[in-house]
Design a protein around this motif. Structure first.
Motif, PDB file in Angstrom:
ATOM      1  N   UNK A  92       0.884  -1.211  -0.082  1.00  0.00           N
ATOM      2  CA  UNK A  92      -0.115  -0.051   0.066  1.00  0.00           C
ATOM      3  C   UNK A  92       0.871   1.295  -0.136  1.00  0.00           C
ATOM      4  N   UNK A  93       0.330   2.259  -0.882  1.00  0.00           N
ATOM      5  CA  UNK A  93       1.249   3.422  -0.982  1.00  0.00           C
ATOM      6  C   UNK A  93       2.576   3.314  -1.872  1.00  0.00           C
ATOM      7  N   UNK A  94       2.998   2.231  -1.925  1.00  0.00           N
ATOM      8  CA  UNK A  94       4.315   1.999  -2.987  1.00  0.00           C
ATOM      9  C   UNK A  94       4.171   2.593  -4.444  1.00  0.00           C
ATOM     10  N   UNK A  95       5.192   3.203  -4.835  1.00  0.00           N
ATOM     11  CA  UNK A  95       5.293   3.330  -6.213  1.00  0.00           C
ATOM     12  C   UNK A  95       5.990   2.169  -6.942  1.00  0.00           C
ATOM     13  N   UNK A  96       5.291   1.457  -7.760  1.00  0.00           N
ATOM     14  CA  UNK A  96       5.827   0.419  -8.567  1.00  0.00           C
ATOM     15  C   UNK A  96       6.238   1.091  -9.955  1.00  0.00           C
ATOM     16  N   UNK A  97       7.347   0.460 -10.501  1.00  0.00           N
ATOM     17  CA  UNK A  97       7.680   0.789 -11.832  1.00  0.00           C
ATOM     18  C   UNK A  97       7.782  -0.392 -12.543  1.00  0.00           C
ATOM     19  N   UNK A  98       7.316  -0.406 -13.748  1.00  0.00           N
ATOM     20  CA  UNK A  98       7.364  -1.268 -14.873  1.00  0.00           C
ATOM     21  C   UNK A  98       8.216  -0.787 -16.088  1.00  0.00           C
ATOM     22  N   UNK A  99       9.359  -1.476 -16.412  1.00  0.00           N
ATOM     23  CA  UNK A  99      10.109  -1.013 -17.639  1.00  0.00           C
ATOM     24  C   UNK A  99       9.994  -2.251 -18.550  1.00  0.00           C
ATOM     25  N   UNK A 100       9.628  -1.839 -19.766  1.00  0.00           N
ATOM     26  CA  UNK A 100       9.569  -2.815 -20.786  1.00  0.00           C
ATOM     27  C   UNK A 100      10.644  -2.607 -21.989  1.00  0.00           C
ATOM     28  N   UNK A 101      11.236  -3.638 -22.230  1.00  0.00           N
ATOM     29  CA  UNK A 101      12.331  -3.553 -23.352  1.00  0.00           C
ATOM     30  C   UNK A 101      12.307  -4.582 -24.325  1.00  0.00           C
ATOM     31  N   UNK A 102      12.356  -4.119 -25.547  1.00  0.00           N
ATOM     32  CA  UNK A 102      12.297  -4.952 -26.795  1.00  0.00           C
ATOM     33  C   UNK A 102      13.321  -5.905 -26.759  1.00  0.00           C
TER      34      UNK A 102
END
Length: 146
Positions: A92-102
């Motif tokens: 809860x409250x956490x900033x999630x980061x998604x990094x997509x790479x080809x």
């Protein structure tokens, strides 16, 4: 138009119509040809019965990063298949980061790897997305019509 300018305009055009990503508070923090990074803050409404981020929201973040990465060439591209592996919970409250790479692109098919991380850098999930380019563009370019 440079490839970077194309990627930026494609992301801007797509995000303007993407109610799913914008309504969940996702933000594009990086875009380049074949790659994208998005963030999302875990809201209380995203918590499951264990009081951790529901996997569906983590998948949605990963899928959105995948979508922006594979559409960065201004060619309409959709998901053909996705597979996600959950490693650690989002809180809860956490900033999630998604990094997509080809990782591969040939003809109309692409392969993209997405890493979802927590604020402390731990891996929350990994996803592999397979894309398929279809007819059309996000915005007109070089006299072509959308």
């Amino acid at each position: 138009m440079t490839p970077q300018e194309r990627a930026e305009k494609a992301a801007e055009t797509m995000y303007a119509a993407d109610k799913a990503s914008s309504s969940l508070g996702m933000e594009i923090t990086y875009i380049a040809p074949g790659s994208a990074t998005l963030t999302m803050r875990v809201a209380d409404e995203m918590l499951n019965g264990h009081r951790i981020c529901h996997g569906g929201y983590i998948f949605t973040l990963a899928d959105s990063a995948f979508a922006f990465a594979c559409n960065s060439y201004n060619k309409l591209t959709v998901a053909q298949q996705n597979q996600i592996t959950y490693i650690a919970p989002g809180h809860a409250g956490e900033l999630l980061t998604a990094t997509a790479s080809e990782t591969a692109l040939g003809g109309r098919s692409g392969v993209y790897d997405v890493m979802v991380t927590g604020e402390d850098g731990r891996t929350v999930a990994t996803m592999r997305g397979l894309s398929r380019t279809i007819k059309g563009q996000l915005f007109p370019e070089d006299g072509e019509h959308v």
